[in-house]
Motif scaffolding. Structure first.
Motif, PDB file in Angstrom:
ATOM      1  N   VAL A 174       0.838  -1.209   0.000  1.00  0.00           N
ATOM      2  CA  VAL A 174       0.000   0.000   0.000  1.00  0.00           C
ATOM      3  C   VAL A 174       0.871   1.257   0.000  1.00  0.00           C
ATOM      4  O   VAL A 174       1.857   1.349   0.723  1.00  0.00           O
ATOM      5  CB  VAL A 174      -1.017  -0.016   1.173  1.00  0.00           C
ATOM      6  CG1 VAL A 174      -0.352   0.041   2.538  1.00  0.00           C
ATOM      7  CG2 VAL A 174      -2.034   1.124   1.040  1.00  0.00           C
ATOM      8  N   VAL A 175       0.486   2.194  -0.865  1.00  0.00           N
ATOM      9  CA  VAL A 175       1.140   3.508  -0.875  1.00  0.00           C
ATOM     10  C   VAL A 175       0.461   4.328   0.217  1.00  0.00           C
ATOM     11  O   VAL A 175      -0.765   4.456   0.237  1.00  0.00           O
ATOM     12  CB  VAL A 175       0.954   4.221  -2.240  1.00  0.00           C
ATOM     13  CG1 VAL A 175       1.481   5.655  -2.179  1.00  0.00           C
ATOM     14  CG2 VAL A 175       1.634   3.443  -3.358  1.00  0.00           C
ATOM     15  N   VAL A 176       1.273   4.852   1.129  1.00  0.00           N
ATOM     16  CA  VAL A 176       0.744   5.679   2.212  1.00  0.00           C
ATOM     17  C   VAL A 176       1.075   7.122   1.842  1.00  0.00           C
ATOM     18  O   VAL A 176       2.232   7.516   1.794  1.00  0.00           O
ATOM     19  CB  VAL A 176       1.381   5.228   3.545  1.00  0.00           C
ATOM     20  CG1 VAL A 176       1.092   6.208   4.643  1.00  0.00           C
ATOM     21  CG2 VAL A 176       0.849   3.853   3.917  1.00  0.00           C
ATOM     22  N   GLN A 177       0.022   7.861   1.512  1.00  0.00           N
ATOM     23  CA  GLN A 177       0.209   9.195   0.935  1.00  0.00           C
ATOM     24  C   GLN A 177       0.046  10.289   1.994  1.00  0.00           C
ATOM     25  O   GLN A 177      -1.038  10.510   2.515  1.00  0.00           O
ATOM     26  CB  GLN A 177      -0.827   9.399  -0.191  1.00  0.00           C
ATOM     27  CG  GLN A 177      -0.633  10.651  -1.006  1.00  0.00           C
ATOM     28  CD  GLN A 177      -1.825  10.932  -1.921  1.00  0.00           C
ATOM     29  OE1 GLN A 177      -2.979  10.803  -1.498  1.00  0.00           O
ATOM     30  NE2 GLN A 177      -1.561  11.339  -3.146  1.00  0.00           N
ATOM     31  N   GLY A 178       1.149  10.943   2.315  1.00  0.00           N
ATOM     32  CA  GLY A 178       1.119  12.037   3.271  1.00  0.00           C
ATOM     33  C   GLY A 178       0.560  13.308   2.651  1.00  0.00           C
ATOM     34  O   GLY A 178       0.439  13.424   1.426  1.00  0.00           O
ATOM     35  N   SER A 179       0.243  14.278   3.520  1.00  0.00           N
ATOM     36  CA  SER A 179      -0.418  15.502   3.047  1.00  0.00           C
ATOM     37  C   SER A 179       0.483  16.386   2.190  1.00  0.00           C
ATOM     38  O   SER A 179       0.017  17.283   1.515  1.00  0.00           O
ATOM     39  CB  SER A 179      -0.937  16.305   4.241  1.00  0.00           C
ATOM     40  OG  SER A 179       0.130  16.546   5.148  1.00  0.00           O
ATOM     41  N   GLU A 180       1.798  16.116   2.214  1.00  0.00           N
ATOM     42  CA  GLU A 180       2.731  16.915   1.395  1.00  0.00           C
ATOM     43  C   GLU A 180       2.586  16.600  -0.088  1.00  0.00           C
ATOM     44  O   GLU A 180       3.086  17.335  -0.941  1.00  0.00           O
ATOM     45  CB  GLU A 180       4.184  16.582   1.778  1.00  0.00           C
ATOM     46  CG  GLU A 180       4.590  16.859   3.193  1.00  0.00           C
ATOM     47  CD  GLU A 180       4.417  15.631   4.088  1.00  0.00           C
ATOM     48  OE1 GLU A 180       3.453  14.874   3.882  1.00  0.00           O
ATOM     49  OE2 GLU A 180       5.244  15.442   4.990  1.00  0.00           O
ATOM     50  N   ALA A 181       1.966  15.470  -0.394  1.00  0.00           N
ATOM     51  CA  ALA A 181       1.979  14.928  -1.753  1.00  0.00           C
ATOM     52  C   ALA A 181       1.394  15.865  -2.792  1.00  0.00           C
ATOM     53  O   ALA A 181       0.383  16.539  -2.560  1.00  0.00           O
ATOM     54  CB  ALA A 181       1.211  13.605  -1.774  1.00  0.00           C
ATOM     55  N   GLY A 182       2.011  15.848  -3.972  1.00  0.00           N
ATOM     56  CA  GLY A 182       1.463  16.569  -5.116  1.00  0.00           C
ATOM     57  C   GLY A 182       0.354  15.761  -5.752  1.00  0.00           C
ATOM     58  O   GLY A 182       0.279  14.544  -5.593  1.00  0.00           O
ATOM     59  N   GLY A 183      -0.521  16.428  -6.492  1.00  0.00           N
ATOM     60  CA  GLY A 183      -1.609  15.741  -7.193  1.00  0.00           C
ATOM     61  C   GLY A 183      -2.795  15.461  -6.284  1.00  0.00           C
ATOM     62  O   GLY A 183      -2.904  16.023  -5.174  1.00  0.00           O
ATOM     63  N   GLY A 195      -7.759  13.066   6.251  1.00  0.00           N
ATOM     64  CA  GLY A 195      -6.609  12.330   5.717  1.00  0.00           C
ATOM     65  C   GLY A 195      -5.421  13.227   5.424  1.00  0.00           C
ATOM     66  O   GLY A 195      -4.507  12.822   4.714  1.00  0.00           O
ATOM     67  N   MET A 196      -5.419  14.431   5.964  1.00  0.00           N
ATOM     68  CA  MET A 196      -4.293  15.358   5.717  1.00  0.00           C
ATOM     69  C   MET A 196      -3.244  15.185   6.812  1.00  0.00           C
ATOM     70  O   MET A 196      -3.055  16.051   7.663  1.00  0.00           O
ATOM     71  CB  MET A 196      -4.803  16.795   5.647  1.00  0.00           C
ATOM     72  CG  MET A 196      -5.645  17.080   4.424  1.00  0.00           C
ATOM     73  SD  MET A 196      -4.735  16.845   2.877  1.00  0.00           S
ATOM     74  CE  MET A 196      -3.659  18.261   2.919  1.00  0.00           C
ATOM     75  N   ILE A 197      -2.537  14.062   6.781  1.00  0.00           N
ATOM     76  CA  ILE A 197      -1.540  13.755   7.810  1.00  0.00           C
ATOM     77  C   ILE A 197      -0.167  13.725   7.140  1.00  0.00           C
ATOM     78  O   ILE A 197      -0.011  13.120   6.077  1.00  0.00           O
ATOM     79  CB  ILE A 197      -1.859  12.388   8.462  1.00  0.00           C
ATOM     80  CG1 ILE A 197      -3.283  12.422   9.019  1.00  0.00           C
ATOM     81  CG2 ILE A 197      -0.853  12.032   9.551  1.00  0.00           C
ATOM     82  CD1 ILE A 197      -3.998  11.119   8.921  1.00  0.00           C
ATOM     83  N   THR A 199       3.620  12.930   6.009  1.00  0.00           N
ATOM     84  CA  THR A 199       4.285  11.643   5.748  1.00  0.00           C
ATOM     85  C   THR A 199       5.035  11.134   6.979  1.00  0.00           C
ATOM     86  O   THR A 199       4.968   9.953   7.327  1.00  0.00           O
ATOM     87  CB  THR A 199       5.264  11.805   4.562  1.00  0.00           C
ATOM     88  OG1 THR A 199       4.537  12.374   3.465  1.00  0.00           O
ATOM     89  CG2 THR A 199       5.879  10.492   4.136  1.00  0.00           C
ATOM     90  N   MET A 200       5.737  12.049   7.651  1.00  0.00           N
ATOM     91  CA  MET A 200       6.567  11.666   8.809  1.00  0.00           C
ATOM     92  C   MET A 200       5.717  11.086   9.946  1.00  0.00           C
ATOM     93  O   MET A 200       6.149  10.189  10.667  1.00  0.00           O
ATOM     94  CB  MET A 200       7.290  12.922   9.300  1.00  0.00           C
ATOM     95  CG  MET A 200       8.236  12.687  10.422  1.00  0.00           C
ATOM     96  SD  MET A 200       9.887  13.021   9.820  1.00  0.00           S
ATOM     97  CE  MET A 200      10.831  12.567  11.231  1.00  0.00           C
ATOM     98  N   ALA A 201       4.516  11.612  10.123  1.00  0.00           N
ATOM     99  CA  ALA A 201       3.626  11.119  11.191  1.00  0.00           C
ATOM    100  C   ALA A 201       2.876   9.866  10.748  1.00  0.00           C
ATOM    101  O   ALA A 201       2.660   8.938  11.535  1.00  0.00           O
ATOM    102  CB  ALA A 201       2.632  12.213  11.571  1.00  0.00           C
ATOM    103  N   LEU A 202       2.476   9.834   9.472  1.00  0.00           N
ATOM    104  CA  LEU A 202       1.593   8.756   9.003  1.00  0.00           C
ATOM    105  C   LEU A 202       2.316   7.424   8.785  1.00  0.00           C
ATOM    106  O   LEU A 202       1.814   6.361   9.184  1.00  0.00           O
ATOM    107  CB  LEU A 202       0.918   9.219   7.694  1.00  0.00           C
ATOM    108  CG  LEU A 202      -0.111   8.289   7.072  1.00  0.00           C
ATOM    109  CD1 LEU A 202      -1.281   8.042   8.022  1.00  0.00           C
ATOM    110  CD2 LEU A 202      -0.640   8.876   5.755  1.00  0.00           C
ATOM    111  N   VAL A 203       3.491   7.487   8.145  1.00  0.00           N
ATOM    112  CA  VAL A 203       4.167   6.238   7.747  1.00  0.00           C
ATOM    113  C   VAL A 203       4.448   5.302   8.933  1.00  0.00           C
ATOM    114  O   VAL A 203       4.058   4.127   8.890  1.00  0.00           O
ATOM    115  CB  VAL A 203       5.437   6.540   6.909  1.00  0.00           C
ATOM    116  CG1 VAL A 203       6.297   5.295   6.718  1.00  0.00           C
ATOM    117  CG2 VAL A 203       5.037   7.126   5.558  1.00  0.00           C
ATOM    118  N   GLY A 327       4.102  18.630  -5.141  1.00  0.00           N
ATOM    119  CA  GLY A 327       4.148  18.392  -3.705  1.00  0.00           C
ATOM    120  C   GLY A 327       4.755  19.599  -2.997  1.00  0.00           C
ATOM    121  O   GLY A 327       5.077  20.616  -3.636  1.00  0.00           O
ATOM    122  N   GLN A 328       4.926  19.444  -1.670  1.00  0.00           N
ATOM    123  CA  GLN A 328       5.362  20.604  -0.881  1.00  0.00           C
ATOM    124  C   GLN A 328       6.877  20.822  -0.851  1.00  0.00           C
ATOM    125  O   GLN A 328       7.344  21.709  -0.142  1.00  0.00           O
ATOM    126  CB  GLN A 328       4.857  20.464   0.558  1.00  0.00           C
ATOM    127  CG  GLN A 328       3.392  20.820   0.677  1.00  0.00           C
ATOM    128  CD  GLN A 328       2.911  20.750   2.104  1.00  0.00           C
ATOM    129  OE1 GLN A 328       3.245  19.802   2.823  1.00  0.00           O
ATOM    130  NE2 GLN A 328       2.120  21.722   2.529  1.00  0.00           N
TER     131      GLN A 328
END
Ligand SMILES: Cc1cc2nc3c(=O)[nH]c(=O)nc-3n(C[C@H](O)[C@H](O)[C@H](O)COP(=O)(O)O)c2cc1C
Length: 361
Positions: A174-183, A195-197, A199-203, A327-328
């Motif tokens: 599964v791709v775990v997509q953090g809120s920094e993501a582009g697109g 779901g705006m978490i 990457t560092m916190a979510l992964v 992305g950010q």
């Protein structure tokens, strides 16, 4: 070896670096094959492709590489066909169309899930080794059929709940997509705000609780990001923005330039292009539509309504009306070939590991 694990073994790739399937042009067959040839996993963004385009892209990729590659698809949604919202959206879009010398569209955009099912058949007929999904989870029989035919299936999640749903549905990874993501946000089981978490916190929170391998996505641009993601518990990364500015990317040159000159505070989330929240570089269109997004029809209807605008803006080099997903971490973007990008990431990971182990710079 830092680069070998269950994902690289399963996908038969040398490095745990996945180039995100990016629909709408960036992921040319040259980009996909260059990443795969360099030891990563190239993925074709086929979300907006017709079945015929998907078939011919697969054939072209196969001429350019004998390595593993993947196809990314959008799980179809059933939007509410709200005629009033469509009328209202076209009314709002009129000033933009006038600037681009476009007429108001006639009729209601058609949406159909038929092309998706045909794309699945094409993946099976062509024995494509990997299929990645976003915007939801396909029905179990589809997942089963793909897996029975040795296709590795990869879902997308933006929360632990969505990751567990992917695992329970039988996804291999599964791709775990953090809120920094582009697109576009891949959220499907929770409102996107939830779901705006980062990457560092979510992964690590997901990696601790699920049993399938996690692929980290969002704001990862170089070797530092890859190593950090691996330490957080991911077994691979998926990178989008970093590959948009590569030579082989089919993104409009204005889009590439906008990413290359942007800073960390210049991206924002907007639903105004497609009806679904996505992160891109702020421009006149996003500002013009801000605050009116709740009045727009659902994805993919709004996407169909703005297609003429995005196409004309791209043709006439007018970035103010284009969707320029990013992305950010655009400050970390560089030009260069995709093969060199993969090599650079690998050597950065190795030199950072050396520094960590020896303390020497
Ligand atoms: C231009 C662009 C287009 C994208 N299109 C897709 C897509 O078609 N399918 C998909 O699953 N993800 C898509 N994404 C999201 C990526 O899968 C990934 O989550 C994101 O790029 C990670 O963040 P980053 O851009 O900071 O690397 C896209 C991202 C970008 C930048």
């Amino acid at each position: 070896m830092w680069n070998q694990n269950e994902i690289t073994e399963r996908l038969k790739i040398t490095y745990p670096v996945i180039q995100a399937g990016m629909a709408g042009g960036p992921t040319t067959t040259q980009l996909v094959s260059a990443v795969s040839n360099a030891g990563g996993l190239g993925v074709l963004g086929a979300g907006y492709m017709t079945p015929e385009q998907t078939q011919s892209s697969i054939e072209q990729i196969r001429q350019l590489t004998d390595k593993t590659f993947g196809i990314n698809l959008f799980v179809p949604e059933t939007p509410e066909l709200d005629k009033e919202k469509i009328k209202e959206s076209n009314r709002m879009l009129r000033p933009v169309r006038e600037k681009l010398n476009l007429n108001d569209p006639s009729g209601i955009p058609k949406t159909s899930s038929e092309p998706f099912f045909r794309q699945i058949e094409i993946i099976l007929e062509n024995s494509v080794p990997v299929c990645t999904f976003t915007f939801g989870i396909p029905d179990k029989p589809i997942i089963k059929q793909l897996k029975n035919n040795h296709v590795t299936v990869i879902g997308t999640a933006t929360t632990l709940k969505e990751a567990i749903m992917n695992e329970e549905a039988g996804m291999d990874m599964v791709v775990v997509q953090g809120s920094e993501a582009g697109g576009h946000r891949g959220s499907f089981a929770v409102p996107y705000e939830q779901g705006m978490i980062g990457t560092m916190a979510l992964v690590p929170q997901v990696a601790d609780r699920i049993h399938i391998p996690v692929i980290a996505a969002g704001g990862i641009m170089d070797g530092r990001g890859v190593l950090a993601a691996l330490i957080l518990g991911a077994k691979a990364v998926q990178m989008g923005t970093a590959f948009v500015t590569c030579d082989e990317s089919g993104a409009n040159e204005r889009h590439k330039k906008a990413i290359l000159k942007s800073a960390e505070d210049e991206t924002t989330l907007t639903s105004s292009f497609s009806g679904k929240p996505a992160r891109g570089i702020r421009n006149a269109f996003i500002d013009f539509m801000a605050g009116k997004e709740h009045l727009l029809p659902d994805y993919p209807i709004q996407n169909a309504l703005t297609k003429d605008i995005r196409t004309a803006a791209s043709k006439h080099d007018q970035p103010e009306w284009m969707s320029m997903w990013s992305g950010q971490a655009p400050r970390l973007s560089r030009r260069g070939s995709a093969g060199d990008k993969v090599k650079e990431i690998v050597s950065e990971v190795e030199s950072h590991l050396e520094i960590l182990m020896t303390g020497r710079k």
